[in-house]
Motif scaffolding. Sequence first.
Motif, mmCIF file in Angstrom:
data_model
loop_
_atom_site.group_PDB
_atom_site.id
_atom_site.type_symbol
_atom_site.label_atom_id
_atom_site.label_comp_id
_atom_site.label_asym_id
_atom_site.label_seq_id
_atom_site.Cartn_x
_atom_site.Cartn_y
_atom_site.Cartn_z
ATOM 1 N N LEU A 225 0.827 -1.202 0.000
ATOM 2 C CA LEU A 225 0.000 0.000 0.000
ATOM 3 C C LEU A 225 0.863 1.255 0.000
ATOM 4 C CD1 LEU A 225 -2.829 1.179 0.066
ATOM 5 C CD2 LEU A 225 -2.776 1.029 2.560
ATOM 6 N N LEU A 226 1.948 1.234 0.757
ATOM 7 C CA LEU A 226 2.835 2.392 0.795
ATOM 8 C C LEU A 226 3.428 2.670 -0.578
ATOM 9 C CD1 LEU A 226 4.147 4.583 2.531
ATOM 10 C CD2 LEU A 226 5.984 2.978 3.062
ATOM 11 N N ALA A 227 3.819 1.637 -1.292
ATOM 12 C CA ALA A 227 4.365 1.822 -2.639
ATOM 13 C C ALA A 227 3.303 2.345 -3.594
ATOM 14 C CB ALA A 227 4.934 0.510 -3.156
ATOM 15 N N GLN A 228 2.055 1.890 -3.432
ATOM 16 C CA GLN A 228 0.988 2.336 -4.325
ATOM 17 C C GLN A 228 0.678 3.810 -4.173
ATOM 18 O OE1 GLN A 228 -2.401 -0.236 -3.774
ATOM 19 N NE2 GLN A 228 -1.489 -1.921 -4.928
ATOM 20 N N VAL A 229 0.774 4.313 -2.943
ATOM 21 C CA VAL A 229 0.381 5.703 -2.705
ATOM 22 C C VAL A 229 1.574 6.656 -2.636
ATOM 23 C CG1 VAL A 229 -1.690 4.973 -1.483
ATOM 24 C CG2 VAL A 229 0.385 5.466 -0.178
ATOM 25 N N ASP A 230 2.787 6.125 -2.568
ATOM 26 C CA ASP A 230 3.937 7.013 -2.384
ATOM 27 C C ASP A 230 5.129 6.649 -3.253
ATOM 28 O OD1 ASP A 230 5.643 8.987 -1.249
ATOM 29 O OD2 ASP A 230 6.452 7.497 0.122
ATOM 30 N N ALA A 231 5.763 5.513 -2.977
ATOM 31 C CA ALA A 231 7.051 5.204 -3.598
ATOM 32 C C ALA A 231 6.985 5.117 -5.118
ATOM 33 C CB ALA A 231 7.601 3.894 -3.018
ATOM 34 N N SER A 232 5.868 4.601 -5.648
ATOM 35 C CA SER A 232 5.780 4.408 -7.097
ATOM 36 C C SER A 232 5.274 5.645 -7.828
ATOM 37 C CB SER A 232 4.839 3.229 -7.393
ATOM 38 O OG SER A 232 3.518 3.546 -7.001
ATOM 39 N N VAL A 233 4.969 6.702 -7.099
ATOM 40 C CA VAL A 233 4.394 7.914 -7.689
ATOM 41 C C VAL A 233 5.382 9.070 -7.569
ATOM 42 C CG1 VAL A 233 2.462 9.533 -7.608
ATOM 43 C CG2 VAL A 233 2.085 7.118 -7.055
ATOM 44 N N GLY A 234 5.552 9.807 -8.639
ATOM 45 C CA GLY A 234 6.390 10.998 -8.585
ATOM 46 C C GLY A 234 7.732 10.866 -9.266
ATOM 47 N N GLY A 235 8.077 9.657 -9.734
ATOM 48 C CA GLY A 235 9.317 9.493 -10.485
ATOM 49 C C GLY A 235 10.556 9.319 -9.629
ATOM 50 N N LYS A 236 10.379 9.031 -8.338
ATOM 51 C CA LYS A 236 11.535 8.879 -7.450
ATOM 52 C C LYS A 236 12.195 7.516 -7.680
ATOM 53 C CE LYS A 236 8.953 9.306 -3.791
ATOM 54 N NZ LYS A 236 7.625 9.525 -4.417
ATOM 55 N N THR A 237 13.498 7.517 -7.914
ATOM 56 C CA THR A 237 14.263 6.277 -7.999
ATOM 57 C C THR A 237 15.569 6.490 -7.244
ATOM 58 O OG1 THR A 237 15.636 6.737 -9.947
ATOM 59 C CG2 THR A 237 13.372 6.026 -10.362
ATOM 60 N N VAL A 259 -1.978 -0.059 -10.381
ATOM 61 C CA VAL A 259 -2.430 -0.172 -8.997
ATOM 62 C C VAL A 259 -3.598 -1.146 -8.934
ATOM 63 C CG1 VAL A 259 -3.419 1.067 -7.034
ATOM 64 C CG2 VAL A 259 -1.649 2.150 -8.446
ATOM 65 N N CYS A 260 -3.463 -2.142 -8.055
ATOM 66 C CA CYS A 260 -4.459 -3.199 -7.986
ATOM 67 C C CYS A 260 -4.578 -3.688 -6.548
ATOM 68 C CB CYS A 260 -4.044 -4.335 -8.915
ATOM 69 S SG CYS A 260 -4.951 -5.859 -8.686
ATOM 70 N N PRO A 261 -5.775 -3.686 -5.961
ATOM 71 C CA PRO A 261 -5.922 -4.129 -4.568
ATOM 72 C C PRO A 261 -5.672 -5.618 -4.372
ATOM 73 C CG PRO A 261 -8.064 -3.710 -5.542
ATOM 74 C CD PRO A 261 -7.052 -3.211 -6.523
ATOM 75 N N PHE A 272 0.598 -3.241 5.765
ATOM 76 C CA PHE A 272 -0.585 -2.557 5.238
ATOM 77 C C PHE A 272 -0.780 -1.224 5.939
ATOM 78 C CE2 PHE A 272 -5.085 -1.575 4.889
ATOM 79 C CZ PHE A 272 -5.342 -1.852 3.553
ATOM 80 N N THR A 273 -0.691 -1.218 7.257
ATOM 81 C CA THR A 273 -0.922 0.034 8.004
ATOM 82 C C THR A 273 0.174 1.054 7.756
ATOM 83 O OG1 THR A 273 0.164 -0.956 9.956
ATOM 84 C CG2 THR A 273 -2.239 -1.100 9.829
ATOM 85 N N ALA A 274 1.327 0.622 7.279
ATOM 86 C CA ALA A 274 2.395 1.566 6.959
ATOM 87 C C ALA A 274 1.996 2.515 5.833
ATOM 88 C CB ALA A 274 3.675 0.810 6.577
ATOM 89 N N GLY A 275 1.042 2.090 5.020
ATOM 90 C CA GLY A 275 0.612 2.928 3.907
ATOM 91 C C GLY A 275 -0.639 3.727 4.191
ATOM 92 N N VAL A 276 -1.218 3.556 5.367
ATOM 93 C CA VAL A 276 -2.460 4.261 5.707
ATOM 94 C C VAL A 276 -2.170 5.702 6.141
ATOM 95 C CG1 VAL A 276 -4.455 4.286 7.255
ATOM 96 C CG2 VAL A 276 -3.611 2.113 6.338
#
Length: 276
Positions: A225-237, A259-261, A272-276
């Motif tokens: 969930l954290l990757a879906q809402v943060d790490a994979s968004v914005g072009g950060k590598t 993105v897929c649940p 999971f809670t790390a991304g909430v």
Amino acid sequence: EVVDNLKTVFGVSGICPVVRAEDEGFEKLCETVVQYMKDVYGDCDKTFKVFARRARKNYPLESQEICMEMGGAILNAFPEIKVDVRNPKVMLNIEIRKHINIYSGDRVISRVIVERTVAGLEPCLEKYSHVFVVMDSNVAISCPAATQIAGIMNRKGAPGHLINASEEEKTMDTVMDICGWLLDNGADRDALVLAVGGGITTDLVGFAASIYKRGVRFAYVPTTLLAQVDASVGGKTGVNFERYKNMLGVIRQPEFTFVCPQVLESLPNREFTAGV
């Protein structure tokens, strides 16, 4: 007064507040819901479900008619959407088939694609003839959806590579290992490198693809969930360097983020809670 309880459910990501029509009437209610959709969800790939119930038994419109009237108002505002009336007595399903586009000025530089299951990944890869998959070994072992992803890759003829996605392995050595694997497998400038895993995986693979042959295309299937809402968004590598986190890297957008649940079903509660 017209509708006691109207809920508009947007895919799997959220629910808008209950909208009530009192003295303003049904036409005003339609306008309110359409404007809400435009303001908050107008550029998203979502499924809209409209639930309606009459507040008064003697109101002239049946629940089915309320749904159809509401659906017509939404269709006028969003002419590109499709309507699926599965149970017209209680709800109207309105399905939008769009992507969330990420812009730089007027140019689309990336997309976020939202689907309910990993089956939606296969159409996303149709236009790419040379796909190379890098997957976190933990995902391959623990995530049931990984088997389906592997099946898609087998049908695509895409070679795969497993990495140990940990902070200790988030180094230039792992990036060089990915680049060496791409070279050994004949990845050229037309390649698409697909990262399947959490934020460490997307950081590593995005960076490797960005420097391999001066940059090839890449895409993400984030599995936390954290990757879906943060790490994979914005072009950060990037990778860690000596004692410093994410010290080396580039900002470069993926072709798309899928993105897929479904991939979250086996995620431990702490992750999971790390991304909430």
